[in-house]
Design a protein around this motif. Structure first.
Motif, PDB file in Angstrom:
ATOM      1  N   ASN A  78       0.848  -1.182   0.000  1.00  0.00           N
ATOM      2  CA  ASN A  78       0.000   0.000   0.000  1.00  0.00           C
ATOM      3  C   ASN A  78       0.893   1.244   0.000  1.00  0.00           C
ATOM      4  OD1 ASN A  78       0.641   0.748   2.749  1.00  0.00           O
ATOM      5  ND2 ASN A  78      -0.735  -0.870   3.414  1.00  0.00           N
ATOM      6  N   ASN A  79       0.308   2.379  -0.250  1.00  0.00           N
ATOM      7  CA  ASN A  79       1.087   3.610  -0.356  1.00  0.00           C
ATOM      8  C   ASN A  79       1.822   3.950   0.930  1.00  0.00           C
ATOM      9  OD1 ASN A  79       0.402   3.928  -3.023  1.00  0.00           O
ATOM     10  ND2 ASN A  79      -1.087   5.540  -2.674  1.00  0.00           N
ATOM     11  N   ALA A  80       1.245   3.637   2.079  1.00  0.00           N
ATOM     12  CA  ALA A  80       1.916   3.936   3.343  1.00  0.00           C
ATOM     13  C   ALA A  80       3.207   3.132   3.480  1.00  0.00           C
ATOM     14  CB  ALA A  80       0.978   3.644   4.518  1.00  0.00           C
ATOM     15  N   ASP A  81       3.166   1.855   3.118  1.00  0.00           N
ATOM     16  CA  ASP A  81       4.376   1.023   3.170  1.00  0.00           C
ATOM     17  C   ASP A  81       5.435   1.560   2.216  1.00  0.00           C
ATOM     18  OD1 ASP A  81       3.148  -0.676   5.002  1.00  0.00           O
ATOM     19  OD2 ASP A  81       2.545  -2.121   3.470  1.00  0.00           O
ATOM     20  N   LEU A  82       5.012   1.905   1.006  1.00  0.00           N
ATOM     21  CA  LEU A  82       5.933   2.426   0.006  1.00  0.00           C
ATOM     22  C   LEU A  82       6.531   3.754   0.458  1.00  0.00           C
ATOM     23  CD1 LEU A  82       7.207   2.121  -2.779  1.00  0.00           C
ATOM     24  CD2 LEU A  82       5.157   3.166  -3.740  1.00  0.00           C
ATOM     25  N   ARG A  83       5.700   4.624   0.996  1.00  0.00           N
ATOM     26  CA  ARG A  83       6.167   5.922   1.489  1.00  0.00           C
ATOM     27  C   ARG A  83       7.229   5.727   2.571  1.00  0.00           C
ATOM     28  NH1 ARG A  83       1.617   7.992   3.394  1.00  0.00           N
ATOM     29  NH2 ARG A  83       1.048   9.023   1.470  1.00  0.00           N
ATOM     30  N   GLN A  84       7.023   4.793   3.458  1.00  0.00           N
ATOM     31  CA  GLN A  84       7.955   4.543   4.552  1.00  0.00           C
ATOM     32  C   GLN A  84       9.313   4.090   4.012  1.00  0.00           C
ATOM     33  OE1 GLN A  84       6.574   1.634   7.348  1.00  0.00           O
ATOM     34  NE2 GLN A  84       8.188   2.061   8.801  1.00  0.00           N
ATOM     35  N   VAL A  85       9.311   3.171   3.048  1.00  0.00           N
ATOM     36  CA  VAL A  85      10.561   2.667   2.485  1.00  0.00           C
ATOM     37  C   VAL A  85      11.301   3.778   1.744  1.00  0.00           C
ATOM     38  CG1 VAL A  85      11.549   1.084   0.771  1.00  0.00           C
ATOM     39  CG2 VAL A  85       9.780   0.284   2.334  1.00  0.00           C
ATOM     40  N   VAL A  86      10.585   4.559   0.951  1.00  0.00           N
ATOM     41  CA  VAL A  86      11.216   5.641   0.192  1.00  0.00           C
ATOM     42  C   VAL A  86      11.740   6.719   1.132  1.00  0.00           C
ATOM     43  CG1 VAL A  86      10.794   7.482  -1.484  1.00  0.00           C
ATOM     44  CG2 VAL A  86       9.936   5.188  -1.923  1.00  0.00           C
ATOM     45  N   HIS A  87      11.017   6.988   2.202  1.00  0.00           N
ATOM     46  CA  HIS A  87      11.469   7.986   3.179  1.00  0.00           C
ATOM     47  C   HIS A  87      12.765   7.518   3.849  1.00  0.00           C
ATOM     48  CE1 HIS A  87      11.240  11.247   6.052  1.00  0.00           C
ATOM     49  NE2 HIS A  87      11.392  10.372   7.023  1.00  0.00           N
ATOM     50  N   ALA A  88      12.847   6.229   4.149  1.00  0.00           N
ATOM     51  CA  ALA A  88      14.038   5.682   4.804  1.00  0.00           C
ATOM     52  C   ALA A  88      15.251   5.689   3.874  1.00  0.00           C
ATOM     53  CB  ALA A  88      13.754   4.263   5.296  1.00  0.00           C
ATOM     54  N   ASN A  89      15.013   5.483   2.562  1.00  0.00           N
ATOM     55  CA  ASN A  89      16.112   5.470   1.595  1.00  0.00           C
ATOM     56  C   ASN A  89      15.600   5.975   0.256  1.00  0.00           C
ATOM     57  OD1 ASN A  89      18.290   5.048  -0.047  1.00  0.00           O
ATOM     58  ND2 ASN A  89      18.456   2.863   0.326  1.00  0.00           N
ATOM     59  N   HIS A  95       2.291   4.142  -8.122  1.00  0.00           N
ATOM     60  CA  HIS A  95       2.073   4.444  -6.707  1.00  0.00           C
ATOM     61  C   HIS A  95       2.923   5.632  -6.258  1.00  0.00           C
ATOM     62  CE1 HIS A  95      -0.617   1.265  -5.159  1.00  0.00           C
ATOM     63  NE2 HIS A  95      -0.176   0.614  -6.232  1.00  0.00           N
ATOM     64  N   LEU A  96       4.169   5.698  -6.732  1.00  0.00           N
ATOM     65  CA  LEU A  96       5.020   6.831  -6.375  1.00  0.00           C
ATOM     66  C   LEU A  96       4.450   8.133  -6.936  1.00  0.00           C
ATOM     67  CD1 LEU A  96       8.505   5.201  -6.833  1.00  0.00           C
ATOM     68  CD2 LEU A  96       7.525   6.025  -4.687  1.00  0.00           C
TER      69      LEU A  96
END
Length: 52
Positions: free
Chosen positions: A2-13, A35-36
């Protein structure tokens, strides 16, 4: 995925590529790109950043 999971990963790296994200979430790189885009992200200077 989901977008929240993707946002978290992209925010981390923010340097994680579409291909790496696609493998991580077991989806196509086009799904990741869509999604991005929904999250307002664009690939600039080898990292994901917010669209202006």
């Amino acid at each position: 995925m989901n977008n929240a999971d993707l946002r978290q990963v992209v925010h981390a790296n923010s340097g994680t590529t579409c291909q790496e994200l696609a493998e991580m979430f077991s989806v196509s790189h086009e799904t990741i790109r869509l999604h991005l885009h929904q999250l307002g992200k664009t690939w600039k200077l080898s990292k994901w950043s917010h669209m202006n």
